[in-house]
Design a protein around this motif. Structure first.
Motif, PDB file in Angstrom:
ATOM      1  N   ARG A 335     -21.154  -7.126  38.979  1.00  0.00           N
ATOM      2  CA  ARG A 335     -20.932  -6.549  37.661  1.00  0.00           C
ATOM      3  C   ARG A 335     -19.942  -5.390  37.822  1.00  0.00           C
ATOM      4  NH1 ARG A 335     -24.418  -7.500  33.374  1.00  0.00           N
ATOM      5  NH2 ARG A 335     -24.339  -5.313  32.705  1.00  0.00           N
ATOM      6  N   LEU A 336     -18.722  -5.621  37.372  1.00  0.00           N
ATOM      7  CA  LEU A 336     -17.652  -4.655  37.623  1.00  0.00           C
ATOM      8  C   LEU A 336     -16.742  -4.535  36.412  1.00  0.00           C
ATOM      9  CD1 LEU A 336     -16.106  -2.960  39.923  1.00  0.00           C
ATOM     10  CD2 LEU A 336     -14.648  -4.990  40.100  1.00  0.00           C
ATOM     11  N   GLN A 343     -20.481   2.182  40.176  1.00  0.00           N
ATOM     12  CA  GLN A 343     -21.845   2.618  40.486  1.00  0.00           C
ATOM     13  C   GLN A 343     -22.529   3.227  39.262  1.00  0.00           C
ATOM     14  OE1 GLN A 343     -21.380   5.152  43.953  1.00  0.00           O
ATOM     15  NE2 GLN A 343     -20.848   3.440  45.267  1.00  0.00           N
ATOM     16  N   MET A 344     -22.083   2.835  38.079  1.00  0.00           N
ATOM     17  CA  MET A 344     -22.625   3.346  36.820  1.00  0.00           C
ATOM     18  C   MET A 344     -23.122   2.173  35.983  1.00  0.00           C
ATOM     19  SD  MET A 344     -19.556   6.026  35.862  1.00  0.00           S
ATOM     20  CE  MET A 344     -18.910   7.194  37.047  1.00  0.00           C
ATOM     21  N   PRO A 345     -24.329   1.692  36.212  1.00  0.00           N
ATOM     22  CA  PRO A 345     -24.802   0.468  35.537  1.00  0.00           C
ATOM     23  C   PRO A 345     -24.818   0.571  34.024  1.00  0.00           C
ATOM     24  CG  PRO A 345     -26.583   1.558  36.758  1.00  0.00           C
ATOM     25  CD  PRO A 345     -25.316   2.209  37.179  1.00  0.00           C
ATOM     26  N   ASP A 346     -25.145   1.719  33.457  1.00  0.00           N
ATOM     27  CA  ASP A 346     -25.175   1.841  31.997  1.00  0.00           C
ATOM     28  C   ASP A 346     -23.763   1.800  31.410  1.00  0.00           C
ATOM     29  OD1 ASP A 346     -27.922   1.991  32.018  1.00  0.00           O
ATOM     30  OD2 ASP A 346     -27.974   4.181  32.042  1.00  0.00           O
ATOM     31  N   VAL A 347     -22.811   2.376  32.125  1.00  0.00           N
ATOM     32  CA  VAL A 347     -21.418   2.306  31.693  1.00  0.00           C
ATOM     33  C   VAL A 347     -20.926   0.864  31.759  1.00  0.00           C
ATOM     34  CG1 VAL A 347     -19.053   2.919  32.366  1.00  0.00           C
ATOM     35  CG2 VAL A 347     -20.815   4.696  32.235  1.00  0.00           C
ATOM     36  N   ILE A 348     -21.279   0.164  32.840  1.00  0.00           N
ATOM     37  CA  ILE A 348     -20.884  -1.237  32.979  1.00  0.00           C
ATOM     38  C   ILE A 348     -21.473  -2.072  31.849  1.00  0.00           C
ATOM     39  CG2 ILE A 348     -21.108  -3.298  34.426  1.00  0.00           C
ATOM     40  CD1 ILE A 348     -20.995  -1.384  36.851  1.00  0.00           C
ATOM     41  N   HIS A 349     -22.732  -1.807  31.500  1.00  0.00           N
ATOM     42  CA  HIS A 349     -23.337  -2.555  30.392  1.00  0.00           C
ATOM     43  C   HIS A 349     -22.566  -2.329  29.095  1.00  0.00           C
ATOM     44  CE1 HIS A 349     -25.945  -4.080  27.323  1.00  0.00           C
ATOM     45  NE2 HIS A 349     -26.181  -2.866  26.862  1.00  0.00           N
ATOM     46  N   ALA A 350     -22.197  -1.065  28.808  1.00  0.00           N
ATOM     47  CA  ALA A 350     -21.433  -0.786  27.588  1.00  0.00           C
ATOM     48  C   ALA A 350     -20.108  -1.538  27.611  1.00  0.00           C
ATOM     49  CB  ALA A 350     -21.198   0.712  27.452  1.00  0.00           C
TER      50      ALA A 350
END
Length: 587
Positions: A335-336, A343-350
């Motif tokens: 997930r990139l 290394q920011m999963p919530d940012v990646i989700h957005a």
């Protein structure tokens, strides 16, 4: 008559070997992508000073700066002599003046010793890299031979030429490593590999720094237009689909339609059986859909778009199946968005939620163009669900930009409070393009122009001739230039900066994803935007910001559009447009 006789001989030979097939036709069978690449020899522009202990055995190095026609003679006038007699070292460091993609050619003049002599060749995108060793953890030992060899030993013949290497570089260091030997070098030339295609697009304005930035972005992508559309000419000589999107926009703005884009899109498609993700990254499969939508708007080739229909319909279903209600829930692979947010999963989700919206919008448009009502309906259904969930951007510029572009956030508010805040701080070379696009959505053209000047201009200030894989803007202040040896106490931005896959000298200084300002300036300052597929109608709506004037050209399938915009004393902008037949201009 001799030419006819020679052709008859060739045809007779072909018949014997290939039966009745024509040798000329046989020679054209199986033509590869390599056939489109041209070669050109390039003479170095200057010598970079080295410590005296490295050059004790060097005489007349200036000879290497003179043009050479490629033909050696039995004489030895005006040569550079490298000697390791009496334990001396013999090294030269050459600057070709600009980043190149290709190899190196050495021409050895006559000498008493007829044996082949060994030299060490080090190619570098910076002086630091050309002075470095491969391997290790220290900053100056972080260079690699990955993807392309840039540090190798080469045998040089007596009175002959030798060619080797294929990498991205600007600097070449040569060391005679044979003990107690002398080598006469007539010439050291770079071998530039490039697509011989014209620059149909152009951009000029009253800010010369912006002009250089536009040109540098164009040249960066041009170097990467090799057999396929690569990400970098030194490292990552691969087709990365997400990284391709800014490159495709640059290709369309500078060169117009080029087969390297289709070849690359098809290559990754054909090597990614579903339900797998392209390049093992779900976002890159979404970018594949978006690129095809944008490509059709610029080129208008319905037959080519139709070739994607079966795969695209299946891919969009895979994407839509990986939703948790109204939230994206894309699993598998990496997930990139880009490396700074990796290394920011919530940012990646957005970002992924926004990308899903953008991909489904593109799929719906493509379904309409192809008359595929089922694809169109399924994409609209997914969009209705996706738009009900708006993730928090967490004041992250990448996430904020994607939410703006997907229509999930207020452009004016988010651009002022997040993306423009702090100027170039927090920008990245890849997603900086989408931050600029979001600023345009929010009407912040002056802010975008200033960030382009500050962020991409910082690379120029440090000696760049192509744009880099990454730039931490805070590191640029006080850093040493890449085209000189780093003074003691100065920050070496190539060897000491970078992270993730681009740590230290592994960092690529020619990366196509960093070319975003080039299409942005054409699209928003020149104001040229396709409104119908194939540029049948095109908007010309300039946004000069603080600029006094801007002019340029833009390629379409019908020919080149020419525009000039000029601000009068009353502040109003007057525009002149010349468009080819087949293009309707909307102002």
């Amino acid at each position: 008559m001799r030419q006819i006789a020679l052709l008859a001989l060739l045809l007779a030979f072909a018949a014997a070997v290939y039966g009745q097939e024509n040798i000329l036709e046989k020679g054209l069978e199986g033509r590869s992508a390599a056939d489109v690449i041209s070669r050109r020899y390039v003479t170095p522009l200057r010598l970079v000073a080295l410590p005296g202990e490295l050059t004790a055995g060097v005489e007349n190095p200036e000879a290497l700066l003179r043009n050479f026609d490629g033909q050696l003679t039995t004489g030895t006038p005006d040569v550079c002599r490298l000697s390791t007699r009496d334990g001396r070292s013999a090294s030269v460091l050459l600057d070709f003046g600009k980043e190149l993609c290709g190899g190196i050619a050495l021409s050895a003049a006559i000498r008493a010793d007829q044996r082949a002599l060994k030299v060490r060749i080090r190619l570098g995108e910076s002086v630091s890299e050309a002075m470095s060793d491969v391997g290790g953890d220290a900053p100056m030992a972080s260079a690699t031979n990955e993807h392309s060899l840039r540090d190798f030993t080469l045998g040089v013949p007596w009175l002959g030429n030798v060619e080797a290497g294929n990498s991205g570089f600007r600097f070449v260091r040569i060391d005679l490593v044979e003990p107690d030997a002398e080598l006469n070098l007539k010439a050291v030339r770079a071998i530039l590999r490039y697509r011989d295609v014209p620059y149909l697009g152009s951009f000029r304005c009253d800010d010369e720094r912006l002009n250089r930035i536009w040109e540098t972005g164009a040249y960066t992508v041009h170097l990467n237009m090799q057999e396929y559309l690569w990400d970098g000419v030194k490292r990552d000589r691969l087709v990365w689909l997400g990284d391709m999107h800014p490159e495709v926009m640059t290709v369309q703005s500078v060169f117009g339609g080029n087969e390297v884009v289709r070849r690359s899109l098809d290559h990754v498609r054909d090597n990614t059986p579903l339900p797998g993700w392209m390049n093992w990254i779900a976002a890159y499969s979404m970018w594949w859909v978006i690129i095809h939508r944008d490509l059709y708007m610029y080129e208008g080739d319905l037959n080519y778009l139709g070739e994607q229909q079966e795969y695209m319909r299946a891919l969009l279903r895979v994407l839509a199946s990986q939703m948790d209600g109204d939230r994206e829930n894309l699993q598998g692979g990496q997930r990139l968005l880009d490396w700074p947010t990796s290394q920011m999963p919530d940012v990646i989700h957005a970002g992924y939620q926004a990308l899903m919206v953008m991909a489904m919008e593109a799929g719906a448009e493509i379904g309409g163009w192809l008359g595929d009502r089922q694809m169109q309906s399924e994409c609209h259904g997914a969009l209705r669900r996706l738009r009900r969930h708006v993730p928090d951007h967490l004041r992250n510029k990448q996430a904020a930009a994607m939410l703006v572009l997907a229509g999930l956030a207020d452009p004016g508010k988010v651009c002022r409070t997040v993306i423009a805040r702090g100027g170039a701080e927090g920008f990245s070379t890849f997603y900086g393009y989408y931050m600029l696009e979001a600023l345009a959505e929010g009407g912040l053209y002056d802010e975008a122009l200033q960030i382009i000047s500050d962020y991409w201009g910082a690379m120029l200030d440090l000696g760049a001739t192509t744009f880099w894989e990454d730039l931490n803007y805070a590191h640029a202040a006080g850093a040493a230039r890449i085209d000189e040896p780093v003074p003691a106490g100065k920050f070496d931005i190539h060897a000491e900066s970078g992270a993730y896959c681009y740590k230290g000298l592994r960092h690529s200084l020619c990366h196509g994803w960093a070319s975003g300002p080039t299409p942005w300036l054409s699209r928003h300052v020149l104001g040229i935007v396709p409104l119908e597929p194939g540029c049948k109608s095109v908007a010309v709506r300039p946004h000069l910001g603080h600029l006094k004037w801007a002019e340029g050209t833009f390629p379409t399938p019908w020919g080149v559009i020419r525009v000039r915009h000029e601000r009068g004393a009353d502040g109003k902008v007057s525009t002149s447009v010349s468009a080819p037949d087949g293009v309707r201009v909307v102002r």
